[in-house]
Design a protein around this motif. Structure first.
Motif, PDB file in Angstrom:
ATOM      1  N   GLU A 104      -8.116  38.168 -55.202  1.00 57.39           N
ATOM      2  CA  GLU A 104      -8.449  36.887 -55.833  1.00 57.39           C
ATOM      3  C   GLU A 104      -7.174  36.272 -56.383  1.00 57.39           C
ATOM      4  O   GLU A 104      -6.329  36.984 -56.944  1.00 57.39           O
ATOM      5  CB  GLU A 104      -9.447  37.108 -56.971  1.00 57.39           C
ATOM      6  N   GLY A 105      -7.076  34.980 -56.222  1.00 53.49           N
ATOM      7  CA  GLY A 105      -5.895  34.326 -56.748  1.00 53.49           C
ATOM      8  C   GLY A 105      -5.874  32.872 -56.331  1.00 53.49           C
ATOM      9  O   GLY A 105      -6.924  32.248 -56.175  1.00 53.49           O
ATOM     10  N   TYR A 106      -4.673  32.350 -56.162  1.00 55.45           N
ATOM     11  CA  TYR A 106      -4.487  30.974 -55.729  1.00 55.45           C
ATOM     12  C   TYR A 106      -3.568  30.956 -54.521  1.00 55.45           C
ATOM     13  O   TYR A 106      -2.582  31.696 -54.462  1.00 55.45           O
ATOM     14  CB  TYR A 106      -3.870  30.126 -56.849  1.00 55.45           C
ATOM     15  N   LEU A 107      -3.926  30.123 -53.570  1.00 53.34           N
ATOM     16  CA  LEU A 107      -3.047  29.885 -52.440  1.00 53.34           C
ATOM     17  C   LEU A 107      -2.545  28.448 -52.520  1.00 53.34           C
ATOM     18  O   LEU A 107      -3.120  27.610 -53.221  1.00 53.34           O
ATOM     19  CB  LEU A 107      -3.755  30.150 -51.119  1.00 53.34           C
ATOM     20  N   SER A 108      -1.466  28.202 -51.824  1.00 47.70           N
ATOM     21  CA  SER A 108      -0.899  26.857 -51.833  1.00 47.70           C
ATOM     22  C   SER A 108      -1.030  26.233 -50.458  1.00 47.70           C
ATOM     23  O   SER A 108      -0.829  26.896 -49.444  1.00 47.70           O
ATOM     24  CB  SER A 108       0.569  26.906 -52.255  1.00 47.70           C
ATOM     25  N   ASP A 109      -1.423  24.985 -50.448  1.00 43.94           N
ATOM     26  CA  ASP A 109      -1.406  24.238 -49.202  1.00 43.94           C
ATOM     27  C   ASP A 109      -0.990  22.806 -49.529  1.00 43.94           C
ATOM     28  O   ASP A 109      -0.583  22.510 -50.646  1.00 43.94           O
ATOM     29  CB  ASP A 109      -2.744  24.336 -48.481  1.00 43.94           C
ATOM     30  N   TYR A 110      -1.093  21.919 -48.547  1.00 45.76           N
ATOM     31  CA  TYR A 110      -0.588  20.550 -48.710  1.00 45.76           C
ATOM     32  C   TYR A 110      -1.266  19.825 -49.859  1.00 45.76           C
ATOM     33  O   TYR A 110      -0.719  18.877 -50.420  1.00 45.76           O
ATOM     34  CB  TYR A 110      -0.778  19.780 -47.411  1.00 45.76           C
ATOM     35  N   SER A 111      -2.492  20.247 -50.229  1.00 48.90           N
ATOM     36  CA  SER A 111      -3.227  19.544 -51.283  1.00 48.90           C
ATOM     37  C   SER A 111      -2.980  20.132 -52.658  1.00 48.90           C
ATOM     38  O   SER A 111      -3.460  19.603 -53.655  1.00 48.90           O
ATOM     39  CB  SER A 111      -4.722  19.567 -50.978  1.00 48.90           C
ATOM     40  N   GLY A 112      -2.255  21.215 -52.732  1.00 49.53           N
ATOM     41  CA  GLY A 112      -1.997  21.839 -54.017  1.00 49.53           C
ATOM     42  C   GLY A 112      -2.408  23.288 -54.024  1.00 49.53           C
ATOM     43  O   GLY A 112      -2.242  23.989 -53.035  1.00 49.53           O
ATOM     44  N   LEU A 113      -2.948  23.733 -55.153  1.00 49.43           N
ATOM     45  CA  LEU A 113      -3.368  25.111 -55.302  1.00 49.43           C
ATOM     46  C   LEU A 113      -4.878  25.226 -55.151  1.00 49.43           C
ATOM     47  O   LEU A 113      -5.625  24.436 -55.741  1.00 49.43           O
ATOM     48  CB  LEU A 113      -2.945  25.646 -56.673  1.00 49.43           C
ATOM     49  N   LEU A 114      -5.298  26.198 -54.385  1.00 40.99           N
ATOM     50  CA  LEU A 114      -6.716  26.445 -54.166  1.00 40.99           C
ATOM     51  C   LEU A 114      -7.041  27.881 -54.553  1.00 40.99           C
ATOM     52  O   LEU A 114      -6.327  28.802 -54.162  1.00 40.99           O
ATOM     53  CB  LEU A 114      -7.084  26.227 -52.696  1.00 40.99           C
TER      54      LEU A 114
END
Length: 129
Positions: A104-114
């Motif tokens: 569990e955590g946060y990933l980063s993509d073009y829209s920000g953190l998910l």
């Protein structure tokens, strides 16, 4: 976008040991928890052990000091992957199950953190003489 790959399962005799490994990869910004769950036939999935990014651990009551969870967040040592391990000692037939890694955590993509909550495919552990 987050992949978890478990390894290390197999057949072991009662009283034996196994070490499970899980490699997490993808656009991971931060992991706040990694852990292991298991599911035996006809039973619900249950927590085996997890560890937060601060090092706090939680174990299922059935573990009773037999299992140890550890993490290695040094991606430079692990081909760019976050690792979590489960050392299992004094295994019993009741420990027979499919063991799943969870992150569990946060990933980063073009829209920000998910925020994400990902599971691996599982690895079979069979304890039998």
């Amino acid at each position: 976008q987050v992949q978890l790959v478990e390894s290390g399962g197999g057949l072991v005799q009662p009283g034996g040991s196994l070490r499970l490994s899980c490699a997490a990869s993808g656009n991971i910004f931060t992991l706040y928890s990694m852990g292991w769950y298991r599911q035996a036939p006809g039973k619900q999935r249950e927590l085996v052990a997890n560890m937060t990014s601060s090092g706090t651990t939680n174990y299922g009551d059935f573990v009773k000091g037999r299992f140890t969870i550890s993490r290695d967040n040094a991606k430079n040592r692990n081909n760019g992957k976050y690792m979590v391990y489960l050392q299992m000692n004094s295994l019993k037939p009741a420990d027979t199950a499919v063991y799943y890694c969870r992150a569990e955590g946060y990933l980063s993509d073009y829209s920000g953190l998910l925020e994400f909550n990902s599971w691996g495919q599982g690895t079979q552990v069979t304890v039998s003489s």
